[in-house]
Design a protein around this motif. Structure first.
Motif, mmCIF file in Angstrom:
data_model
loop_
_atom_site.group_PDB
_atom_site.id
_atom_site.type_symbol
_atom_site.label_atom_id
_atom_site.label_comp_id
_atom_site.label_asym_id
_atom_site.label_seq_id
_atom_site.Cartn_x
_atom_site.Cartn_y
_atom_site.Cartn_z
ATOM 1 N N PRO A 51 31.617 32.668 38.237
ATOM 2 C CA PRO A 51 32.332 34.612 37.354
ATOM 3 C C PRO A 51 33.716 33.645 36.569
ATOM 4 N N ARG A 52 34.700 33.390 37.112
ATOM 5 C CA ARG A 52 36.033 32.911 36.932
ATOM 6 C C ARG A 52 36.191 32.277 36.138
ATOM 7 N N PHE A 53 35.651 31.056 35.960
ATOM 8 C CA PHE A 53 35.232 30.142 34.811
ATOM 9 C C PHE A 53 34.630 30.986 33.517
ATOM 10 N N ASP A 54 33.343 32.170 33.954
ATOM 11 C CA ASP A 54 32.829 32.480 32.818
ATOM 12 C C ASP A 54 33.994 33.242 31.712
ATOM 13 N N VAL A 55 34.475 34.264 33.292
ATOM 14 C CA VAL A 55 36.541 35.096 32.214
ATOM 15 C C VAL A 55 37.136 34.219 31.716
ATOM 16 N N LEU A 56 37.043 32.825 31.450
ATOM 17 C CA LEU A 56 38.101 31.858 31.422
ATOM 18 C C LEU A 56 37.951 31.544 29.966
ATOM 19 N N SER A 57 36.305 31.132 30.357
ATOM 20 C CA SER A 57 35.970 30.842 28.949
ATOM 21 C C SER A 57 35.456 31.739 27.876
ATOM 22 N N GLN A 58 35.711 33.048 28.611
ATOM 23 C CA GLN A 58 35.501 33.781 27.137
ATOM 24 C C GLN A 58 36.447 34.437 26.404
ATOM 25 N N LEU A 59 37.479 34.394 27.058
ATOM 26 C CA LEU A 59 39.301 34.400 26.786
ATOM 27 C C LEU A 59 39.325 32.909 26.209
ATOM 28 N N VAL A 82 34.670 43.158 36.351
ATOM 29 C CA VAL A 82 35.479 42.293 35.111
ATOM 30 C C VAL A 82 36.528 42.552 35.450
ATOM 31 N N THR A 83 37.416 43.661 36.271
ATOM 32 C CA THR A 83 38.217 45.067 36.788
ATOM 33 C C THR A 83 39.056 43.378 37.666
ATOM 34 N N GLY A 84 37.908 43.550 38.460
ATOM 35 C CA GLY A 84 38.941 42.715 39.487
ATOM 36 C C GLY A 84 39.040 41.049 39.425
ATOM 37 N N MET A 85 38.418 40.727 38.789
ATOM 38 C CA MET A 85 38.757 39.534 38.639
ATOM 39 C C MET A 85 39.611 39.266 37.827
ATOM 40 N N VAL A 86 39.738 39.946 36.613
ATOM 41 C CA VAL A 86 40.704 40.233 35.925
ATOM 42 C C VAL A 86 41.975 40.177 36.385
ATOM 43 N N ASP A 87 42.513 41.638 37.268
ATOM 44 C CA ASP A 87 43.867 41.183 38.198
ATOM 45 C C ASP A 87 44.220 40.798 39.024
ATOM 46 N N ARG A 88 43.232 39.568 39.404
ATOM 47 C CA ARG A 88 43.389 38.408 40.267
ATOM 48 C C ARG A 88 44.111 37.533 39.546
ATOM 49 N N LEU A 89 43.036 37.597 38.470
ATOM 50 C CA LEU A 89 43.513 36.351 37.456
ATOM 51 C C LEU A 89 44.606 36.739 36.316
ATOM 52 N N VAL A 90 45.224 37.993 36.325
ATOM 53 C CA VAL A 90 46.495 38.422 35.772
ATOM 54 C C VAL A 90 47.748 37.513 37.313
ATOM 55 N N GLU A 96 47.083 38.053 30.893
ATOM 56 C CA GLU A 96 47.765 38.908 30.799
ATOM 57 C C GLU A 96 47.227 40.053 29.649
ATOM 58 N N ARG A 97 47.197 40.735 30.208
ATOM 59 C CA ARG A 97 47.076 42.512 29.708
ATOM 60 C C ARG A 97 48.129 42.840 28.775
ATOM 61 N N GLN A 98 47.580 43.149 27.439
ATOM 62 C CA GLN A 98 48.823 43.936 26.896
ATOM 63 C C GLN A 98 48.013 45.146 25.571
ATOM 64 N N PRO A 99 48.558 46.258 25.313
ATOM 65 C CA PRO A 99 48.785 46.827 24.565
ATOM 66 C C PRO A 99 47.565 46.700 23.126
ATOM 67 N N SER A 100 46.386 47.015 23.431
ATOM 68 C CA SER A 100 45.773 47.035 21.680
ATOM 69 C C SER A 100 46.624 47.787 20.379
ATOM 70 N N PRO A 101 46.840 46.316 19.183
ATOM 71 C CA PRO A 101 48.037 47.178 18.570
ATOM 72 C C PRO A 101 46.722 48.699 17.847
ATOM 73 N N HIS A 102 45.750 48.455 18.131
ATOM 74 C CA HIS A 102 44.431 49.276 17.558
ATOM 75 C C HIS A 102 43.640 50.781 18.037
ATOM 76 N N ASP A 103 44.518 50.277 19.417
ATOM 77 C CA ASP A 103 44.347 51.287 20.781
ATOM 78 C C ASP A 103 45.180 51.784 21.635
ATOM 79 N N ARG A 104 46.378 52.505 21.144
ATOM 80 C CA ARG A 104 46.879 52.121 22.650
ATOM 81 C C ARG A 104 46.616 52.343 24.045
ATOM 82 N N ARG A 105 45.263 53.577 23.956
ATOM 83 C CA ARG A 105 44.036 53.721 24.879
ATOM 84 C C ARG A 105 43.760 52.585 25.927
ATOM 85 N N ALA A 106 43.966 51.399 24.998
ATOM 86 C CA ALA A 106 42.573 50.312 25.589
ATOM 87 C C ALA A 106 43.756 48.930 25.426
ATOM 88 N N GLN A 107 43.869 48.137 26.350
ATOM 89 C CA GLN A 107 44.252 46.835 27.055
ATOM 90 C C GLN A 107 43.704 45.415 25.974
#
Length: 169
Positions: A51-59, A82-90, A96-107
């Motif tokens: 599952p972690r490999f799959d997250v990295l692959s999609q990104l 996904v949240t738990g995996m992303v937290d660990r990968l961060v 990394e997480r960054q604010p979306s330039p199109h929607d400030r509520r999304a990262q």
């Protein structure tokens, strides 16, 4: 199947069982065995779960980044998974997480340079692990299997009426 010490979805089926059921369970058995070999290989070589490999692959396929919702849809899992995996990968510095330039509520979630480097090292091993599972088939057999599975995929997409199904039988 007798004597096979690896029970799978086909275990216990007989020639009297419907062909469609036997084919479906054979597909599941093959898929599970391939997945098991890939999981084991990634764990041994890189200490990474599939599952972690799959997250990295999609990104890796989305250099501009993905929202958590888009990432969970691509992985076909819930946002919570996904949240738990992303937290660990961060935490490991791979994403990394960054604010979306199109929607400030999304990262947006994206690979860091370290994540790109780590994933690039995994790709050849992953490819090799998958290829080894198909060593017993010729290239022509693989092309034929791919074509048949493509036909199956298209057939599954089409809604079939009961009359259509009866005609085919």
């Amino acid at each position: 199947m007798d004597g096979d010490h690896h029970a799978d979805f086909e275990t216990g089926l007989t020639k009297d069982d419907k062909l469609e059921l036997r084919v479906w369970l054979r597909l599941l058995s093959c898929s599970n065995r391939i997945e098991q070999a890939v999981r084991q290989g990634l764990r041994q070589e890189f200490d990474v779960t599939l599952p972690r490999f799959d997250v990295l692959s999609q990104l890796d396929r989305a250099p501009e980044g993905l929202t958590m919702g888009a990432l969970s849809r691509r992985l076909m899992v819930t946002n919570g998974n996904v949240t738990g995996m992303v937290d660990r990968l961060v935490g490991e510095g791979l994403v990394e997480r960054q604010p979306s330039p199109h929607d400030r509520r999304a990262q947006l979630v994206r690979l860091t340079p370290e994540g790109k480097t780590a994933f690039a090292k995994m790709i050849p091993e992953h490819q090799s692990l998958v290829e080894r599972q198909f060593e017993g088939l010729s290239r022509a057999d693989l092309r034929g299997l791919h074509a048949l599975l493509g036909e199956l995929k298209e057939s599954i997409k089409k809604p079939q009426s009961a009359a259509d199904r009866r005609e085919r039988n």
